[in-house]
Scaffold this active site. Structure first.
Site, PDB file in Angstrom:
ATOM      1  N   HIS A   1       0.819  -1.225   0.000  1.00  0.00           N
ATOM      2  CA  HIS A   1       0.000   0.000   0.000  1.00  0.00           C
ATOM      3  C   HIS A   1       0.853   1.275   0.000  1.00  0.00           C
ATOM      4  O   HIS A   1       0.650   2.146  -0.860  1.00  0.00           O
ATOM      5  CB  HIS A   1      -0.987  -0.029   1.171  1.00  0.00           C
ATOM      6  CG  HIS A   1      -1.665   1.273   1.422  1.00  0.00           C
ATOM      7  ND1 HIS A   1      -2.488   1.877   0.491  1.00  0.00           N
ATOM      8  CD2 HIS A   1      -1.643   2.095   2.500  1.00  0.00           C
ATOM      9  CE1 HIS A   1      -2.938   3.028   0.988  1.00  0.00           C
ATOM     10  NE2 HIS A   1      -2.433   3.174   2.201  1.00  0.00           N
TER      11      HIS A   1
ATOM     12  N   HIS B   1       3.518   7.346   5.050  1.00  0.00           N
ATOM     13  CA  HIS B   1       2.284   7.985   5.499  1.00  0.00           C
ATOM     14  C   HIS B   1       1.517   7.242   6.585  1.00  0.00           C
ATOM     15  O   HIS B   1       0.758   7.850   7.329  1.00  0.00           O
ATOM     16  CB  HIS B   1       1.366   8.309   4.305  1.00  0.00           C
ATOM     17  CG  HIS B   1       0.579   7.147   3.802  1.00  0.00           C
ATOM     18  ND1 HIS B   1       1.077   6.264   2.873  1.00  0.00           N
ATOM     19  CD2 HIS B   1      -0.667   6.718   4.112  1.00  0.00           C
ATOM     20  CE1 HIS B   1       0.165   5.347   2.616  1.00  0.00           C
ATOM     21  NE2 HIS B   1      -0.900   5.589   3.356  1.00  0.00           N
ATOM     22  N   ASP B   2       1.695   5.947   6.733  1.00  0.00           N
ATOM     23  CA  ASP B   2       0.967   5.185   7.758  1.00  0.00           C
ATOM     24  C   ASP B   2       1.819   4.760   8.946  1.00  0.00           C
ATOM     25  O   ASP B   2       1.309   4.118   9.868  1.00  0.00           O
ATOM     26  CB  ASP B   2       0.325   3.937   7.137  1.00  0.00           C
ATOM     27  CG  ASP B   2      -1.014   4.230   6.482  1.00  0.00           C
ATOM     28  OD1 ASP B   2      -1.654   5.235   6.848  1.00  0.00           O
ATOM     29  OD2 ASP B   2      -1.414   3.451   5.602  1.00  0.00           O
TER      30      ASP B   2
ATOM     31  N   GLU C   1       0.556   6.404  12.262  1.00  0.00           N
ATOM     32  CA  GLU C   1      -0.827   5.988  12.532  1.00  0.00           C
ATOM     33  C   GLU C   1      -0.928   4.512  12.904  1.00  0.00           C
ATOM     34  O   GLU C   1      -1.726   4.148  13.769  1.00  0.00           O
ATOM     35  CB  GLU C   1      -1.656   6.275  11.276  1.00  0.00           C
ATOM     36  CG  GLU C   1      -3.127   6.048  11.415  1.00  0.00           C
ATOM     37  CD  GLU C   1      -3.874   6.447  10.155  1.00  0.00           C
ATOM     38  OE1 GLU C   1      -4.701   5.640   9.708  1.00  0.00           O
ATOM     39  OE2 GLU C   1      -3.629   7.551   9.625  1.00  0.00           O
ATOM     40  N   ASP C   2      -0.138   3.658  12.268  1.00  0.00           N
ATOM     41  CA  ASP C   2      -0.339   2.212  12.395  1.00  0.00           C
ATOM     42  C   ASP C   2       0.803   1.433  13.048  1.00  0.00           C
ATOM     43  O   ASP C   2       0.720   0.208  13.149  1.00  0.00           O
ATOM     44  CB  ASP C   2      -0.604   1.607  11.012  1.00  0.00           C
ATOM     45  CG  ASP C   2      -1.927   2.070  10.426  1.00  0.00           C
ATOM     46  OD1 ASP C   2      -2.814   2.476  11.192  1.00  0.00           O
ATOM     47  OD2 ASP C   2      -2.068   2.023   9.193  1.00  0.00           O
TER      48      ASP C   2
ATOM     49  N   ASP D   1      -3.074   7.826  -1.298  1.00  0.00           N
ATOM     50  CA  ASP D   1      -3.501   6.908  -0.236  1.00  0.00           C
ATOM     51  C   ASP D   1      -4.901   6.364  -0.508  1.00  0.00           C
ATOM     52  O   ASP D   1      -5.127   5.149  -0.521  1.00  0.00           O
ATOM     53  CB  ASP D   1      -3.462   7.668   1.099  1.00  0.00           C
ATOM     54  CG  ASP D   1      -3.943   6.864   2.286  1.00  0.00           C
ATOM     55  OD1 ASP D   1      -3.945   5.622   2.249  1.00  0.00           O
ATOM     56  OD2 ASP D   1      -4.314   7.502   3.299  1.00  0.00           O
TER      57      ASP D   1
END
Length: 182
Positions: A28, A52-53, A56-57, A113
């Site tokens: 991704h 980008h994640d 967040e993750d 995204d």
């Protein structure tokens, strides 16, 4: 910087998979970066797409990103990150509100995204139909439709892009006509 960001993201997402699949999660961020690279050759924006994640993750912090990749990359990633302590509805509403006034760089990151996400969902939707939504934390298809169509409205500035057109086409395929609210 792009190679370093790709390796950092790969390590941060090690052992993670796309929801409901056996596809390694790193696919991704890489797909997101490829889409973003069609808009710009700015290494910091492409690196942010790869990363980008991670805040967040994963356990990666914004401070770690800033130390490793600089304040601009960290700022771009943090602008694209959701606060997971909030409910799904609150997070998505905040994202939509943020994107309405965000700069082009953030909108390009968001399109990369979200296009990657809707590609995955649309592909699985062809096989599983509405059951595809059972893999998500929010299982309500109507709420996903509200969110994805809200993203489309917030990113209208990019409407001349073939990627935006693809995003709209895939939203229609999965959700039907545009939706205003859940």
């Amino acid at each position: 910087m792009i190679e370093e960001a790709a390796e950092f993201a790969r390590e941060a997402h090690r052992g993670m998979f796309r929801k409901g699949t056996k596809i390694p999660y790193i696919v991704h961020p890489i797909e997101t970066a490829v889409i973003v690279a069609s808009f710009t050759d700015d290494e910091e924006i492409i690196a942010a797409a790869l990363l980008h994640d991670v805040v967040e993750d994963t356990s990666v912090t914004g401070e770690e990103l800033e130390q490793r990749f600089g304040p601009r990359v960290a700022g771009l990633v943090l602008a694209e990150s959701e606060d997971k302590s909030r409910s799904w509805q609150e997070r998505k509403a905040a994202t939509l509100e943020h994107l309405k006034t965000a700069g082009r760089e953030i909108k390009v990151l968001a399109l990369g995204d979200k296009l990657s996400n809707i590609r995955s969902t649309a592909s699985d939707y062809l096989v599983h139909g509405d059951r595809v939504f059972l893999r998500f934390n929010e299982k309500n298809k109507a709420k996903h439709a509200w969110y994805y169509w809200g993203i489309a409205m917030a990113l209208k500035e990019l409407k001349d892009s073939t990627y935006y057109a693809e995003y709209i086409q895939l939203c229609r395929q999965v959700f039907g006509a545009p939706v205003e609210s859940p």
